[in-house]
Design a protein around this motif. Sequence first.
Motif, short mmCIF file in Angstrom:
data_model
loop_
_atom_site.label_atom_id
_atom_site.label_comp_id
_atom_site.label_asym_id
_atom_site.label_seq_id
_atom_site.Cartn_x
_atom_site.Cartn_y
_atom_site.Cartn_z
N THR A 191 34.80 35.34 47.13
CA THR A 191 35.78 34.40 46.59
C THR A 191 35.74 34.38 45.07
N ILE A 192 34.52 34.37 44.49
CA ILE A 192 34.38 34.44 43.04
C ILE A 192 34.98 35.73 42.51
N ALA A 193 34.73 36.83 43.20
CA ALA A 193 35.25 38.13 42.76
C ALA A 193 36.77 38.17 42.81
N ALA A 194 37.36 37.64 43.86
CA ALA A 194 38.81 37.64 43.97
C ALA A 194 39.45 36.81 42.86
N ALA A 195 38.86 35.65 42.56
CA ALA A 195 39.40 34.82 41.49
C ALA A 195 39.28 35.52 40.14
N ALA A 196 38.17 36.22 39.91
CA ALA A 196 37.97 36.92 38.64
C ALA A 196 38.93 38.10 38.49
N LEU A 197 39.22 38.80 39.57
CA LEU A 197 40.17 39.90 39.48
C LEU A 197 41.55 39.39 39.06
N ALA A 198 41.90 38.21 39.56
CA ALA A 198 43.19 37.63 39.16
C ALA A 198 43.15 37.14 37.72
N ARG A 199 42.07 36.49 37.33
CA ARG A 199 41.99 35.88 36.00
C ARG A 199 41.76 36.90 34.90
N ASP A 200 40.85 37.83 35.14
CA ASP A 200 40.40 38.73 34.07
C ASP A 200 40.98 40.13 34.15
N PHE A 201 41.56 40.49 35.28
CA PHE A 201 42.08 41.85 35.45
C PHE A 201 43.57 41.88 35.77
N GLY A 202 44.20 40.70 35.87
CA GLY A 202 45.64 40.65 36.06
C GLY A 202 46.11 41.11 37.42
N ILE A 203 45.24 41.07 38.44
CA ILE A 203 45.63 41.47 39.80
C ILE A 203 45.96 40.19 40.56
N ALA A 204 47.22 39.92 40.73
CA ALA A 204 47.64 38.62 41.25
C ALA A 204 47.11 38.34 42.64
N ARG A 205 47.11 39.34 43.51
CA ARG A 205 46.62 39.18 44.88
C ARG A 205 45.66 40.31 45.19
N PRO A 206 44.40 40.17 44.82
CA PRO A 206 43.45 41.27 45.01
C PRO A 206 43.23 41.60 46.48
N ARG A 207 43.09 42.88 46.75
CA ARG A 207 42.81 43.36 48.11
C ARG A 207 41.32 43.73 48.19
#
Length: 335
Positions: A191-207
């Motif tokens: 969950t932390i990783a998915a939120a960080a991918l959206a926040r810091d990497f611009g991936i709106a819906r990480p897979r």
Amino acid sequence: MSTAARPAPLALSMGDPAGVGPELAVAAWQMAVSGHLPPFVVVGSHAVIAAAARDRQVPVVAVASPDAALAAFPAALPVIDIGTGAYTPGAPDDAGAALALASLTLATELTRHGATSALVTGPVAKSRLARVGFAFPGQTECVAAACGIAADDAVMMLAGPSLRVVPITVHVALAEVPGLLTTRLITARATIAAAALARDFGIARPRLAVAGLNPHAGEEGRMGHEDQAVIAPAVAQLRAAGIDAVGPLPADTMFHAAARATYDLAICMYHDQALIPIKALDFDEGVNVTLGLPIIRTSPDHGTAFGIAGTGTARAGATLAAIRMAAQCVAHRNA
């Protein structure tokens, strides 16, 4: 553009002065223009960095603040000087470890207080740091503690051009992994990783692709019970929370090119399950990113390399990638 209108520079901690950290910081400044790097300032010993820069004929200047580093960066590598130290490639000692710890501490504080925009940490020898009072398993946990974040909530991600991976368990014996894995731990870190991918990497819906622990993801219990009893419920919880997660998947078929195209992050159960594929694919460009922090922290995904320090053979690709990725994360957060 005035320096006041520009983003703060990145902070580079020096790493162990007996390792490759100082020379790679110098090499990064040399390649800043061709590598499209943002301004950065080394936090460390001016004497050490100047000695490392001598063979490369790189100008080094001591600065009093990150603001001064912005003005100095186009003409010289700026260093916030934390005291005299010896540049001793390949010969680590306690004095060098203490210098590395002081560098990490100040660089972290500068970033925590916004004087620098992100933290890029140089490689250190954990065993040497322990001799001078370092009470953490690694730099990740140290930076997390400085930020008031529990170690379990600071997630290590390794990222390169071909792959991103998160190991759920990290520096523990393989025999201990099954007992450490819990549905709660997997769910929390993913969950932390998915939120960080959206926040810091611009991936709106990480897979997220979640690896199994056992061969063939347990093959319905014939090769271990953890995949069905521990990992599958975690994937179900992630999906129920709206996170695009699949698994548990057989790890031996997760990392070929066609499989990698189907996900943004592989969640792995133990250290080598995550690090072998990324080091095979992106050895010279791998970046260690700490997710879940209020600051951005990256590091080149390699160690001190004492054996080649000072020989001029250390490759700067991972350091360049760590600086570049930190800057990209800053841009995403600001956006």
